[in-house]
Design an enzyme around this catalytic site. Structure first.
Site, PDB file in Angstrom:
ATOM      1  N   CYS A  78       0.719  -1.139  -0.183  1.00 28.16           N
ATOM      2  CA  CYS A  78      -0.050   0.059  -0.067  1.00 28.16           C
ATOM      3  C   CYS A  78       0.888   1.260  -0.103  1.00 28.16           C
ATOM      4  CB  CYS A  78      -1.077  -0.068   1.247  1.00 28.16           C
ATOM      5  SG  CYS A  78      -2.160   1.365   1.077  1.00 28.16           S
ATOM      6  N   CYS A 109      -0.572   3.988   2.136  1.00 26.65           N
ATOM      7  CA  CYS A 109      -0.357   4.136   3.445  1.00 26.65           C
ATOM      8  C   CYS A 109       1.194   4.269   4.169  1.00 26.65           C
ATOM      9  CB  CYS A 109      -0.626   2.522   3.948  1.00 26.65           C
ATOM     10  SG  CYS A 109      -1.868   1.832   3.130  1.00 26.65           S
ATOM     11  N   ASP A 110       2.074   3.823   3.178  1.00 31.87           N
ATOM     12  CA  ASP A 110       3.565   3.823   3.564  1.00 31.87           C
ATOM     13  C   ASP A 110       4.322   4.582   2.703  1.00 31.87           C
ATOM     14  OD1 ASP A 110       2.706   1.791   5.307  1.00 31.87           O
ATOM     15  OD2 ASP A 110       2.954   0.066   4.019  1.00 31.87           O
TER      16      ASP A 110
END
Ligand code: NDP
Length: 313
Positions: free
Chosen positions: A137, A140-141
């Protein structure tokens, strides 16, 4: 005694549904899952720092966020069972839910929030470096300090891969998009956005042979799918975007699913093809797939459930 509502799934969608249903005095029973479709708590349990969930100025580790949500649900009165649901019967109400210990439960309404699993490349080096430069992701990261101003790689050729690659251009010095064919699967508009992006290099006809790195990812060894030739690129991060698998096997012909197995919900609602059955989070979302959107749809599912149950009484 039939339950008012059973919630299946313990990611952000399921636990938010449990919090809202408890506050609405519905005394929810929630199946956390055990081993089917990932671990209890869902995909955030395998995520490190979450910087984009509102309310945590310094960010919060994925497992801590899930443990907080779980504690909040329990404090408000939700009852949690750490078992998988293996099947459901939705032809008559109350609906029947059968757990992995073969116990049978019934409920006037169901909220399904079993999520989806990101598909992963079946490589030993991938397992070893997972969470140490490899993620599923980018949203997300991708903004983590370790990835900033470094070359990064995205694997896949669909809309998710292109979207993730474009997202990463904000932080990376360069983004490689590694695709196994010579044509992207992504929609035309997304293709247009990426094909001429100055920071993106598309590596056509390539698959990952090995992720290289000691403590964290430093490079990828690639194989050309046409010539078989091996090559190497330097990258501090690699984001797999090769599709998701929704956790809907236990539904077996009970609900309308799309061709990929996602639950179909009615527009602007969490209602499914069966009255009284609602779906929230990634199990019905092929587009947003964020912890915050999953949590929001868990809240929506409870409001829809309340309307449904109030209408019946
Ligand atoms: P897709 O299934 O569309 O794409 C997966 C990609 O990964 C494909 O290019 C596929 O290659 C590649 N792939 C699959 N397995 C492997 C493997 N083992 N090794 C290497 N490559 C592999 O998944 P997406 O997540 O991209 O999209 C899912 C759905 O969500 C789609 O309908 C998409 O349109 C939608 N979506 C929409 C968005 C939007 O509207 N903004 C954003 C994101 C997704 P190949 O092409 O060769 O099969």
């Amino acid at each position: 005694m039939s339950e008012k509502v059973i919630i299946i799934g313990s990611g952000p969608a399921g636990l938010t549904a449990a919090i809202y249903a408890s506050r609405a005095n519905m005394k929810p029973l929630l199946f956390e899952g055990f081993q089917d479709g990932g671990i209890p708590g869902g995909q955030l349990m395998i995520t490190s720092l979450v910087e984009n969930f509102p309310g945590f100025p310094e960010g919060i580790m994925g497992p801590s966020l899930m443990s907080n949500m779980r504690e909040q649900a329990v404090n408000l009165g939700a009852r949690l069972i750490m078992e998988d649901v293996i099947s459901v019967k939705l032809d008559v109400r109350p609906f029947t839910v059968i757990s992995s210990s073969e116990e049978t439960y019934t409920a006037g309404a169901l909220i399904i929030a079993t999520g989806a699993l990101a598909k992963r490349l079946p490589l030993d080096s991938e397992k070893r470096l997972w969470g140490r430069g490899i993620s599923a992701c980018a949203v997300c990261d991708g903004a983590l300090p370790v990835f900033r101003n470094n070359p990064l790689a995205v694997i896949g050729g669909g809309d998710t891969a292109v979207e993730e690659a474009l997202h990463l251009t904000q932080f990376a010095s360069k983004v490689y998009l590694i695709h196994r064919r010579d044509e992207l699967r992504a929609s035309k508009i997304m293709q247009e956005r990426i094909l001429n992006h100055p920071k993106v290099e598309i590596l056509w006809n390539k698959t990952v042979e090995e992720f290289i790195g000691d403590k964290s990812l430093s490079a990828l060894r690639l194989r050309d799918t046409v010539t078989g030739e091996l090559s190497e690129i330097t990258a501090a991060g690699a984001f797999e975007a090769i599709g998701h698998q929704p956790n809907t096997a236990f539904l077996k012909d009970q609900l309308e699913l799309d061709s990929q197995g996602y639950i179909i919900t009615k527009s602007s609602s969490t209602a499914t093809s069966k009255d009284g059955v609602f779906a929230a989070g990634d199990v019905q979302d092929t587009k947003y797939r964020q912890a915050i959107t999953a949590a929001a749809s868990g809240c929506q599912a409870v409001i829809d459930t309340e309307h449904f149950l109030n209408f019946l009484s």
